[in-house]
Design a protein around this motif. Structure first.
Motif, PDB file in Angstrom:
ATOM      1  N   PRO A   1       0.842  -1.211   0.000  1.00 36.15           N
ATOM      2  CA  PRO A   1       0.000   0.000   0.000  1.00 36.15           C
ATOM      3  C   PRO A   1       0.870   1.251   0.000  1.00 36.15           C
ATOM      4  O   PRO A   1       2.010   1.232   0.462  1.00 36.15           O
ATOM      5  CB  PRO A   1      -0.802  -0.128   1.302  1.00 36.15           C
ATOM      6  N   PRO A   2       0.330   2.367  -0.514  1.00 39.38           N
ATOM      7  CA  PRO A   2       1.094   3.627  -0.500  1.00 39.38           C
ATOM      8  C   PRO A   2       1.334   4.092   0.926  1.00 39.38           C
ATOM      9  O   PRO A   2       0.648   3.667   1.859  1.00 39.38           O
ATOM     10  CB  PRO A   2       0.187   4.592  -1.270  1.00 39.38           C
ATOM     11  N   PRO A   3       2.282   4.997   1.112  1.00 43.27           N
ATOM     12  CA  PRO A   3       2.626   5.417   2.490  1.00 43.27           C
ATOM     13  C   PRO A   3       1.450   6.008   3.255  1.00 43.27           C
ATOM     14  O   PRO A   3       1.344   5.820   4.467  1.00 43.27           O
ATOM     15  CB  PRO A   3       3.736   6.451   2.264  1.00 43.27           C
TER      16      PRO A   3
ATOM     17  N   TRP B   1       0.917   3.168  10.268  1.00 45.11           N
ATOM     18  CA  TRP B   1       1.495   4.294  11.010  1.00 45.11           C
ATOM     19  C   TRP B   1       0.916   5.627  10.541  1.00 45.11           C
ATOM     20  O   TRP B   1       0.778   6.566  11.327  1.00 45.11           O
ATOM     21  CB  TRP B   1       3.013   4.281  10.881  1.00 45.11           C
ATOM     22  N   ALA B   2       0.536   5.724   9.222  1.00 42.52           N
ATOM     23  CA  ALA B   2      -0.067   6.964   8.729  1.00 42.52           C
ATOM     24  C   ALA B   2      -1.466   7.155   9.314  1.00 42.52           C
ATOM     25  O   ALA B   2      -1.855   8.268   9.686  1.00 42.52           O
ATOM     26  CB  ALA B   2      -0.120   6.944   7.210  1.00 42.52           C
ATOM     27  N   LEU B   3      -2.244   6.077   9.414  1.00 37.16           N
ATOM     28  CA  LEU B   3      -3.580   6.188   9.993  1.00 37.16           C
ATOM     29  C   LEU B   3      -3.515   6.605  11.456  1.00 37.16           C
ATOM     30  O   LEU B   3      -4.337   7.397  11.935  1.00 37.16           O
ATOM     31  CB  LEU B   3      -4.313   4.850   9.848  1.00 37.16           C
ATOM     32  N   ILE B   4      -2.526   6.094  12.174  1.00 38.49           N
ATOM     33  CA  ILE B   4      -2.362   6.496  13.576  1.00 38.49           C
ATOM     34  C   ILE B   4      -2.016   7.978  13.670  1.00 38.49           C
ATOM     35  O   ILE B   4      -2.507   8.709  14.534  1.00 38.49           O
ATOM     36  CB  ILE B   4      -1.278   5.630  14.245  1.00 38.49           C
TER      37      ILE B   4
ATOM     38  N   ALA C   1      -3.993  11.123  15.645  1.00 34.52           N
ATOM     39  CA  ALA C   1      -3.337  11.990  16.630  1.00 34.52           C
ATOM     40  C   ALA C   1      -3.499  13.460  16.268  1.00 34.52           C
ATOM     41  O   ALA C   1      -3.769  14.310  17.127  1.00 34.52           O
ATOM     42  CB  ALA C   1      -1.856  11.615  16.733  1.00 34.52           C
ATOM     43  N   VAL C   2      -3.346  13.793  14.977  1.00 33.75           N
ATOM     44  CA  VAL C   2      -3.495  15.188  14.553  1.00 33.75           C
ATOM     45  C   VAL C   2      -4.926  15.674  14.762  1.00 33.75           C
ATOM     46  O   VAL C   2      -5.170  16.798  15.222  1.00 33.75           O
ATOM     47  CB  VAL C   2      -3.071  15.336  13.077  1.00 33.75           C
ATOM     48  N   GLY C   3      -5.919  14.835  14.444  1.00 28.92           N
ATOM     49  CA  GLY C   3      -7.313  15.228  14.652  1.00 28.92           C
ATOM     50  C   GLY C   3      -7.632  15.454  16.117  1.00 28.92           C
ATOM     51  O   GLY C   3      -8.333  16.405  16.479  1.00 28.92           O
ATOM     52  N   THR C   4      -7.107  14.586  16.991  1.00 28.31           N
ATOM     53  CA  THR C   4      -7.342  14.765  18.427  1.00 28.31           C
ATOM     54  C   THR C   4      -6.718  16.053  18.934  1.00 28.31           C
ATOM     55  O   THR C   4      -7.316  16.793  19.730  1.00 28.31           O
ATOM     56  CB  THR C   4      -6.769  13.566  19.193  1.00 28.31           C
ATOM     57  N   LEU C   5      -5.501  16.368  18.469  1.00 22.47           N
ATOM     58  CA  LEU C   5      -4.834  17.600  18.890  1.00 22.47           C
ATOM     59  C   LEU C   5      -5.604  18.834  18.421  1.00 22.47           C
ATOM     60  O   LEU C   5      -5.766  19.808  19.176  1.00 22.47           O
ATOM     61  CB  LEU C   5      -3.411  17.624  18.331  1.00 22.47           C
ATOM     62  N   ALA C   6      -6.119  18.809  17.188  1.00 24.86           N
ATOM     63  CA  ALA C   6      -6.893  19.950  16.687  1.00 24.86           C
ATOM     64  C   ALA C   6      -8.166  20.148  17.497  1.00 24.86           C
ATOM     65  O   ALA C   6      -8.554  21.281  17.816  1.00 24.86           O
ATOM     66  CB  ALA C   6      -7.227  19.741  15.208  1.00 24.86           C
TER      67      ALA C   6
END
Length: 226
Positions: free
Chosen positions: A33-35, A40-43, A47-52
């Motif tokens: 699969p693409p990066p 690890w990309a889904l995680i 994390a970014v959504g929770t921080l926002a």
């Protein structure tokens, strides 16, 4: 001679039948699969959504805790102070003009500047007197500016021009000089549309629509008749 016919020979396929299967080795040919779709990309997305979301909640809580500055009605967001005094309004001599109906009010509005300075008698249904700020960048008539305090506010009552049967009509702002505040307070109280108002039989100086008071229709109380 035998009547039995020799059975047809069965062809031998030989080898593995899956050799010609085009689907063979499908799992071996699948690309990774693409990066941006890897675990690890889904995680990282989570994390970014929770921080926002946390930043939005903290900002909202901070805004609720900060006090909001209260600006008096009609005041500009800029610095207040004493209003700019314009030329005085010439007051017409002679007896006051009766204006007890909605038609009289509309006539005064229609006359515009020609009606400014006229003495008018009317019945007003008024709320209590409150300080109302003048717009600091708009010149006010000298009679009005003389009633302003150090913060640029004048004592005024929001009123309704009474019609027949004490029905509330158009909005009107009555500026009450301090010397007439007691006479204003002695006016009888009536209940109009579930709101208590003072029924003021007033003689006033008509000023019309004033930019210094956000284009309200304004008059200065000159005398309480009864």
């Amino acid at each position: 001679m035998s009547d039995e016919t020799a059975p047809a020979s069965v062809p031998e396929w030989g080898g593995d039948r899956r050799q010609g299967d085009r689907r063979g080795g499908f799992r071996d040919r699948r690309r990774p699969p693409p990066p941006w779709r890897r675990p690890w990309a889904l995680i990282a997305y989570g994390a970014v959504g929770t921080l926002a979301l946390l930043l939005v909640l903290l900002t909202a809580l901070r805004q609720r805790r900060e006090p909001v500055p209260v600006v008096s009605e009609g005041a500009s967001a800029t610095a207040g102070g004493a209003p700019a005094a314009g030329p005085p309004v010439p007051v017409e001599p002679g007896p006051a003009e009766a204006a007890y109906s909605a038609a009289d009010f509309e006539r005064l509005i229609a006359e515009g500047d020609a009606a400014v300075g006229r003495r008018v008698r009317a019945v007003l249904l008024c709320e209590p007197i409150v300080p109302i700020a003048l717009r600091p960048r708009e010149p006010a008539p000298r009679q009005l500016a003389a009633l302003a305090d150090s913060a640029g506010r004048v004592p005024g009552a929001r009123c309704r021009w009474a019609q027949e049967g004490d029905m509330p009509g158009e909005e009107f702002l009555l500026v009450v000089p301090p010397s007439l505040a007691e006479a204003f307070a002695r006016s009888p109280t009536v209940r109009v549309q579930f709101v208590e108002r003072r029924r003021v039989h007033a003689e006033l100086i008509w000023l019309g629509r004033l930019p210094a008071l956000s284009l309200r229709t304004v008059g200065i109380l000159d005398r309480v008749l009864r």
